[in-house]
Each structure stands twice: as C-alpha cells, then as structure tokens.
Write a protein that holds these residues in place. Structure first.
Motif, PDB file in Angstrom:
ATOM      1  N   UNK A 230      -0.078   5.278 -10.759  1.00 63.42           N
ATOM      2  CA  UNK A 230      -0.496   4.743 -12.061  1.00 63.42           C
ATOM      3  C   UNK A 230       0.189   5.500 -13.185  1.00 63.42           C
ATOM      4  N   UNK A 231       0.274   6.830 -13.023  1.00 63.14           N
ATOM      5  CA  UNK A 231       0.943   7.624 -14.047  1.00 63.14           C
ATOM      6  C   UNK A 231       2.410   7.231 -14.192  1.00 63.14           C
TER       7      UNK A 231
ATOM      8  N   UNK B  75      -8.780   9.715 -18.944  1.00 63.82           N
ATOM      9  CA  UNK B  75      -9.651  10.848 -18.640  1.00 63.82           C
ATOM     10  C   UNK B  75     -11.005  10.663 -19.283  1.00 63.82           C
TER      11      UNK B  75
ATOM     12  N   UNK C  98       0.825  -1.207   0.000  1.00 61.82           N
ATOM     13  CA  UNK C  98       0.000   0.000   0.000  1.00 61.82           C
ATOM     14  C   UNK C  98       0.860   1.258   0.000  1.00 61.82           C
TER      15      UNK C  98
ATOM     16  N   UNK D 231      -2.458   6.950  -5.416  1.00 63.65           N
ATOM     17  CA  UNK D 231      -2.630   5.868  -6.390  1.00 63.65           C
ATOM     18  C   UNK D 231      -2.579   6.409  -7.823  1.00 63.65           C
ATOM     19  N   UNK D 232      -3.176   7.583  -8.010  1.00 66.16           N
ATOM     20  CA  UNK D 232      -3.214   8.124  -9.362  1.00 66.16           C
ATOM     21  C   UNK D 232      -1.810   8.443  -9.877  1.00 66.16           C
TER      22      UNK D 232
ATOM     23  N   UNK E 128       2.268   1.838  -3.532  1.00 65.65           N
ATOM     24  CA  UNK E 128       1.300   2.302  -4.520  1.00 65.65           C
ATOM     25  C   UNK E 128       0.709   3.663  -4.130  1.00 65.65           C
TER      26      UNK E 128
ATOM     27  N   UNK F 174     -11.807   0.026 -16.551  1.00 66.41           N
ATOM     28  CA  UNK F 174     -11.895   1.179 -15.658  1.00 66.41           C
ATOM     29  C   UNK F 174     -10.569   1.913 -15.460  1.00 66.41           C
ATOM     30  N   UNK F 175      -9.505   1.173 -15.147  1.00 65.22           N
ATOM     31  CA  UNK F 175      -8.243   1.843 -14.839  1.00 65.22           C
ATOM     32  C   UNK F 175      -7.666   2.537 -16.070  1.00 65.22           C
TER      33      UNK F 175
ATOM     34  N   UNK G 247      -1.263   4.319  -1.627  1.00 63.30           N
ATOM     35  CA  UNK G 247      -2.596   4.253  -1.016  1.00 63.30           C
ATOM     36  C   UNK G 247      -2.550   4.903   0.358  1.00 63.30           C
TER      37      UNK G 247
ATOM     38  N   UNK H   8      -1.571  -1.951  -8.937  1.00 71.82           N
ATOM     39  CA  UNK H   8      -1.685  -2.667  -7.666  1.00 71.82           C
ATOM     40  C   UNK H   8      -2.979  -3.458  -7.628  1.00 71.82           C
TER      41      UNK H   8
ATOM     42  N   UNK I 169      -9.404   3.642 -18.625  1.00 72.14           N
ATOM     43  CA  UNK I 169     -10.263   4.792 -18.907  1.00 72.14           C
ATOM     44  C   UNK I 169      -9.952   5.935 -17.946  1.00 72.14           C
ATOM     45  N   UNK I 170      -9.713   5.602 -16.687  1.00 68.16           N
ATOM     46  CA  UNK I 170      -9.393   6.626 -15.694  1.00 68.16           C
ATOM     47  C   UNK I 170      -8.110   7.345 -16.078  1.00 68.16           C
TER      48      UNK I 170
END
Lengths: 346, 501
Positions: free
Chosen positions: B333-334, B368, B304, B329-330, B307, B361-362, B309, B339, B364-365
């Motif tokens: 991911x970038x 944007x 955690x 987390x964002x 990542x 989902x991830x 979190x 995770x 697409x997130x």
C-alpha cells in the motif's frame, strides 16, 4: 419512537440497572438517601460508585481487549501486583508520610502494570498464543509475583497521602470516582476522536481483511493489552489504598470474571468487533449494585454466590434477543391454544 | 456396454432466488474415471452435495444399480455406496491412521474395541487396495497431505466401494504425489470402482478421465468421451462460447505502446510452491493488464504475491519508481498498490462496520491512528463514492454486512480508489454484479487508466478482460503460459492458450 429506544444498545442494561435500584428502593426506602457528614456525601449510591470504581476501571480495559477478539484473564493478578508494588515502595521509604514517596510508588506500580500488559500483548502478537492461554499464564503466575513482592505477608502502610487515592474525598465525593471518570474520558476520547477505535473494531471483526487493508494489527493488539494492564494497575492502587494494605493472595480475586461479565452485559460481543464503553460501565455498576443488594438484604454468606449467579443468568437471558423472542412466541401460543390447534390440523 | 452403476435423471435444485441445478442428467459407469467440469457457479459442487445427501433434491431421480434411491443424508449416501473425499482432508489429525479409517465402526467385542484386529485390518486395507505400507498406529499428522488423502480414500473404500467422489484431490499435492494418487486411481478403476473426479487442472482431466460431463449455469452442457473432445472444445463448452460465433467485440481500450509509461511493477521468476509456478510480469504506468485463465489456474495466487499477502519462495518483486521490494500488504500500500480481493466476505468487508467506515479504512490505516479523518470529511467521502459508484442503499451508516454482494464490492472498490493507488489489482471485480454496474466498473477502470493508474484486471469473463485490457497474460495449471497484446488480443487466441495441449 419507542421502537428506536428499544434498539439502542444501552436500553437493556439500563432497564436491568433500573430494576435493581427499584428493588432496593422498595426493600429499603432510604436506599437513595444521601447524608452529609464532615463535608462528605454518604449513602448507598455513593458506596456503589466508590466500591465499584476498581471494577469499572478493569472492565474498561477488558472491553477494549475483547473488542479485538481477545480476552485478558490476568487483570485480577495485575491488580494484586500493582497494589503490592505500591505498598512495598511506601513501606521501604524512610519518611512514610512523604508525598514524593507516594508519587514514586504510584509511578512504579503503573510502570510495572504497563510492562505486564506488554508481556500479555507480546505473547499474543509475537508468539501467537491464543489470548485465553497467553493471559492465563500471568493470571496464575501473577499471584506468585505479588506474593514475592510482599514476601508472602500482608503489607500494611500508613500514609495519608496514599490513602487519599482510594479513600479520600474531592468536592465531597470519593476521589476514586474522579479517577474512573478521567480514565473513562481518556478512553472515550482516544477511541472515538482518534482512529484507534476504528482499528480495534476492524481487527476484532475481521483480522485478515484488516491486514489486507493495511492495518498494523499487531501494534493495535499490543496497545490494547498495555492499556488493559494500565487500567488494572490503577484499579490495584485504588483497592490497596482503600484498605491501606496489600494482600497478594486476595486482592482483585476473580476480578477478571466480573469484568468479562460487565463487558458482556454492556453489549460488547466476545467475538470482537463493536464495543461499548458506556455499556460496560453500566454493566459494572449492575454487578456492583447486585453485590451491595445481596449484602443489604442479608442473604446468608454461604449462598451469596448462588444468588448472584441466578441474577446474572437472568440478566444475560433478558439481554438476548433470541430468548426474548422465544419467550414472546411461547406467551402468545399459550394465549391462543385453539389457534395453534387449527394450524396444526390444517 | 455395461449398465451405469449410478444414474441421475432430471435433477433440479432450487435455492431461494436461484436455480442451482435445472434438469441435469449424470451417469457413472463402473470402472471409469468421470470428470465433472464447469466454471464457478456451474453447479458442480451442488451436484456433488445432492449426490452425497448434503442437499435434498427438488426434482429428479437417482438410481444406483437400477434401484431408485433417495439419499436423505451423508450417512445414507455412504450406505448406498457413495463415498466422498474432499479437497481438505477432513479426518482427525491427532488420531492414528487406523482409528481414522475405522472411527465410528471399530471392530468390537462386548463393547471393547479390538485394537489389534483394527490395526491389522487397516494395514491390510492400505496394502491391498492402495499399495501403501505405513505404520497405521502413528497419528495421522505424521504423514504428508498426499498420504492423508490416500488414507481418506481408504476410509471411503472400507465403508462402501461402488462410487468414489474425489473433489479436487490434487489441488494441494505436488507433482510426485499427484502421480502416486493417479496410479492408485488407475488401480481402483481396474478393480471396477466408479470414480467421479473433480479438478481444475485440464492436464489432469485428460490424463485420467475416460468421460467428461460439462455443466454450465446449472444446466447440463453435455457428456463426452475424453478422447473425442479436444481441449479447446472443452474450454469453449465450459465458458459457453461457440468458436464460429465469436465476433470481435468493440475494444474500448486504446492501443498499447503509445500510452505505456514507466514501469510500475516488475516480477521476475516470482513463484510460490503449491500456489503458482515462477513467472515474469511487468506492468507499466497507465496500462491495463488482464489476467485470463480458468478457475484454479493461479490468477488469485498471482495477485496475492503481487500485493505481498503471501510470501514468494523464489524470485524478485520490485514496485514503484524506486523499485522497492514488496514485503507485506502494508508495504504494498505504501508503494501505491491496492488489491481488491475476490473473497469479499473473508478478505474484504469488515462485517460489523458501516459502509462509511469500510470505505475510509484503508486510507485511515495509511494515515495512522493519530491523524484521524474528521467525521465531516468522512461523510463527504462516503457520500461522494456512494454517488459515484451508485451504492445502494445510499446510506453511509448502514452496516456493510446487510448490503448485497454487488454493493459490498462497490464499497470495497471505493475503499481502494480513495487511497489513490498507482496500481490497482482487481480480482473478479464484477462477479455477482448486475450488467449495468458491470459496465460502470469497466468504464471506471478505463478512465482510471487514462489518468495514469495501472490496473491488473482479473476476470473469468473473457469479453470483459479483452474489452478493458491493453495486454492479457494467460494462466494455465498455475503457470503463466502466454502474454498477448495488440493484434493478437482476441478470444480465440486467449482460449487456445488457456486450453493448451
């Protein structure tokens, strides 16, 4: 085939709406009749659409807020503030019939509604107040703001251009219907053609998992409150233009409750997640039809709310699958008392 | 020797499709601290719930002081003299200390509560039994978690005082608080109380307990005197291995060193109070690093932090070739980190959405909301991953909540693989998955690593960790204690490090 139709989320709302309309048809056979007078269509159905327009607008915004697991109690107050702002701007103008003045008034109202939506959104996302409390603040204070704008008076305006928004006609139909259609179209396109609908449902269904999937849940939530404020603002314009006046005290009173009801009847869960814009529109139409029906059959005014409450309770129960199941089991048991007896003894 | 105060014999508990406990014996003597040990799914919590009346017993008997009892609910358990204090204090934070201790049993006269008497008795109880002098008229939340824990114990003692169950009481306490709790446990033990102690901390087990019962897969592994059971033996019994029978499993991963590329992520002195002690960790491109450790040793907490979190309260974490910090987390991911959480229900799947929507989902997130993936593309992606990972039922429009756990896990794996991460953190990716799917996931991890992806692989199953990892970091009691690689990488070495001491 029938089973599939059964499970469609619009099935029960449509059944209820159909039943209400059928009742009206039986009660007053000319309910569905449309008349053309002066190039415009008149009739009960048109009235339901016309008078229901503000509620449908508010409910559309409410649907999207509820989909994120939130709620917006301040929509009724925003309706009042928006109407007050528009009427004040027009009444302060030098040339009360100018088109530019009306455009200015509309823009001012819409801008103010967006700011109010941002306020709600900021309280929910930044200060992390629970949505019901965060929006309760504006629900209460908003009435005061509307009074402040109108200086405690009912502002009356006479501007034919402004009247057009809520009372005018286009292609022989009330103009407000076109506004609703446009907003509904835009909302549907935004939520189903871009990814924002997915994000809203995701945040509403499981905020923590959404955060871990990299969603900016704060931005999503802020956006839905702004959109909801905007919808309420447009509704306020229609409502105040329809009567050419702004009443800070009573405009949009209890709209939040009707809107929440419309959303729930439309099949969107108050827990957030999946949302159904068309369901909400039908829900709002059910409420508006019900109101019209109650007036039409001449229920004494002092008990209209009680009658409305009972019908709404019935609607909610019919929609509940658990309730329908219980009803069916009870019914079956009543039909075969002997069989029940046997199983009990066995 | 004294007779046991509590004796459970042949306890069996079935749930639909699973036997949670089968023929388990358990006994408790007065004046002892008895540790109940076992990994996930061993049946510890089921046994406690049976004992406290939360679950009914399918087969078996319980006797207390040689009298057979049937415990029909928590209230009856209390009446029989069994009290439980859970990990999360379940008292009312806005009531006073005295109210919390006596709630539901307030001293009354003609229906009126005798507040003075209640407060005095609460103060006396805390003073005499727990050596705690505090103002009992203050609300509970005025005190630290440790004191709240003691108040919960006081409540348990005031109700009945034969058997006290402490379910992970130390997991949210710091060192000093743990010592305070232990000294009170010793005092209560000397008073003749039988204490059932559940914890994941091996050090604490050996510090406190006289006797240890080990459960595995719902069965009794054995009951041992703590003094006669070396740590490594205990770990072996919990995991279910015999040291002599350990063979070297064929290793699938290639030797490290040659494959190791540039550094993907560097953690230096990274730590978070109450979660994991400061650790250093480096993961290189194309490397599979395993995390081994018992349940509660800090594996998930480490993941955690990596990542973003949870926020670390000390140390530095740099990721990617640019060496940027991971803030959320964002941002992780970038930076190309993904995770896959161990708690797929609460932190993974979005219940109301379909399998297809969950998968995209991830990605697409990251794109944007203005750049939606077209429906056609979504269907292609969903079909591709459903086929690749063998997701069943193979219908992308199924709601994910209706899938089995293993298939949900695969859908989540698909969600992250789709983002083409450079570092994939997998927390228990094979838990609850059938053998075939397990092997598939292990193979997938290795093939991803070959393509240059780094993987942090967390699993309770040592064979699995060893099979896929180039290097294994071992955690014990929330510290990283060892890093093993190359020739040292075998089960015995890892288990030695996990057991410590």
């Amino acid at each position: 085939m029938g089973g599939k139709m059964h499970r469609h989320h619009l099935f029960w709302p449509l059944v209820v709406l159909g039943a209400l309309l059928l009742f009206n048809l039986i009660y007053s056979p000319d309910f569905f009749s449309l008349a053309v007078r002066g190039g415009n269509l008149y009739g009960s159905l048109i009235d339901i659409l016309n008078f229901g327009a503000p509620l449908i607008l508010v409910s559309i915004g409410m649907t999207i807020v509820i989909a994120t697991g939130g709620i917006d109690l301040s929509v009724g107050s925003i309706v009042a503030i928006s109407g007050a702002m528009a009427c004040l701007t027009i009444s302060k103008g030098t040339d009360p019939s100018s088109v530019l003045l009306v455009i200015g008034a509309v823009l001012a109202s819409i801008a103010l509604s967006i700011v109010l939506g941002m306020w709600n959104g900021a309280l929910v996302t930044v200060t992390r107040i629970q949505p019901i409390i965060a929006t309760l603040i504006l629900m209460v204070a908003g009435r005061g703001i509307a009074q402040l704008i109108t200086s405690g008076q009912i502002i009356t305006v006479s501007n034919s251009n402004y009247e057009y928004i809520g009372a005018g006609s286009l292609a022989s139909l009330p103009f407000s219907i076109f506004i609703v259609a446009a907003v509904l179209l835009i909302a549907s396109l935004l939520t189903r053609r871009t990814a924002i609908g997915l994000f809203i449902e995701s945040v509403g269904s499981n905020p923590e998992a959404s955060r871990l999937a990299g969603l900016r849940s704060r931005t999503v939530i802020l956006t839905v409150y702004v959109f909801c404020g905007l919808c309420a603002g447009i509704a306020g314009l229609i409502l105040s233009s329809n009567v050419s006046s702004a009443d800070g005290n009573n405009a949009g009173l209890w709209y939040e409750l009707d809107a929440i009801l419309a959303v729930v009847i439309g099949g969107t869960s108050l827990n957030g997640g999946r949302f159904y814009l068309m369901g909400t529109v039908i829900g709002a139409l059910i409420i508006q039809t019900l109101t019209t029906t109650i007036y039409m059959i001449g229920v004494p005014p002092e008990i209209t709310l009680v009658v409305k409450a009972f019908v709404v309770l019935a609607v909610c129960l019919i929609q509940s699958e658990a309730f329908r199941k219980t009803l069916i089991t009870r019914w079956k048991k009543r039909n075969y008392p002997a069989e029940q007896e046997v199983t009990r003894h066995a | 020797m004294q007779a046991p105060i509590l004796q459970m014999t042949g306890i069996t508990k079935r749930f639909p499709g699973v036997k949670a406990l089968s023929n388990v014996d358990f006994r408790l003597f007065p004046g002892e601290v008895h540790a109940l040990m076992g990994e996930n799914g061993a049946g510890k919590s089921t046994l406690i719930k049976v004992l406290t009346g939360v679950y009914s017993i399918d087969e078996g008997t319980v006797t207390i002081e040689n009298q057979a009892v049937s415990i029909g609910g928590p209230l009856e358990a209390q009446k029989a003299g069994i009290s439980t204090v859970y990990q999360e204090v379940n008292l009312c934070p806005n009531l006073t200390v005295a109210e919390n201790i006596y709630i539901g049993r307030e001293p009354r006269k003609f229906g009126r509560i005798l507040w003075n008497k209640m407060n005095k008795e609460a103060a006396r109880l805390l003073k005499e039994r727990l050596n705690l002098s505090i103002d009992v008229t203050l609300p509970l939340h005025a005190y630290s978690v440790a004191v709240q824990q003691l108040i919960a114990i006081a409540r348990a003692l005031s109700i009945s005082a034969k058997v006290l169950i402490l379910d992970e009481p130390t997991s949210s306490l710091d060192q000093n608080e743990v010592h305070q709790l232990f000294s009170i446990m010793r005092k209560l033990k000397n008073d003749g109380l039988a204490i059932l102690f559940v914890t994941h901390f091996l050090d604490q087990v050996y510090e406190m307990s006289d006797r240890i019962t080990v459960l595995r897969n719902g069965e009794l592994e054995g009951e041992y005197l703590a003094a006669g059971l070396p740590r490594i033996e205990l770990v072996l019994k919990m995991i279910g291995k015999d040291l002599k029978l350990l063979e070297e499993l064929p290793k699938l991963s290639e030797e490290a060193g040659a494959a190791a590329g540039s550094i993907m992520i560097t953690a230096s002195e990274l730590g978070r109070k109450g979660a994991i002690n400061p650790f250093d960790l480096e993961i290189r491109k194309g490397e599979v690093v395993g995390l081994a450790g018992l349940l509660g040793s800090g594996r998930t907490e480490m993941a955690r932090l990596l990542f973003g979190v949870d926020r670390p309260d000390q140390g530095k974490l740099l990721a990617g070739e640019s060496g940027s910090p991971v803030k959320s987390p964002r941002s992780a991911i970038e930076l190309g980190i993904a995770y896959c959480s161990e708690n797929r229900k609460t932190e993974g799947i979005i219940d109301d959405l379909t399998v297809r929507e969950n998968i995209i989902l991830a990605l697409q997130a990251a794109r944007g909301w203005l750049r939606p993936i077209s429906r056609k593309k979504q269907d292609e992606i969903a079909d591709q991953y459903i086929k690749m990972l063998n997701i069943n039922p193979p219908n992308p429009e199924h709601l994910i909540k209706n899938l089995s756990g293993g298939n949900q896990q695969k859908a989540l794996l698909a969600r992250w693989l789709l983002t083409e991460p450079e570092l994939l953190i997998l927390d228990e990716p094979t838990r609850g998955i059938d053998i075939g799917a397990k092997a598939e996931i292990q193979k997938l991890v290795l093939s991803l690593a070959k393509q240059g992806m780094s993987v942090l692989f967390i699993s309770s199953e040592l064979e699995e960790v060893i099979r896929v990892s180039d290097r294994v970091a071992v955690l014990r009691d929330r510290s990283k204690v060892k890093e093993l690689g190359g020739g040292e990488l075998n089960q015995q070495q890892i288990m030695q490090a996990m057991a410590g001491g």
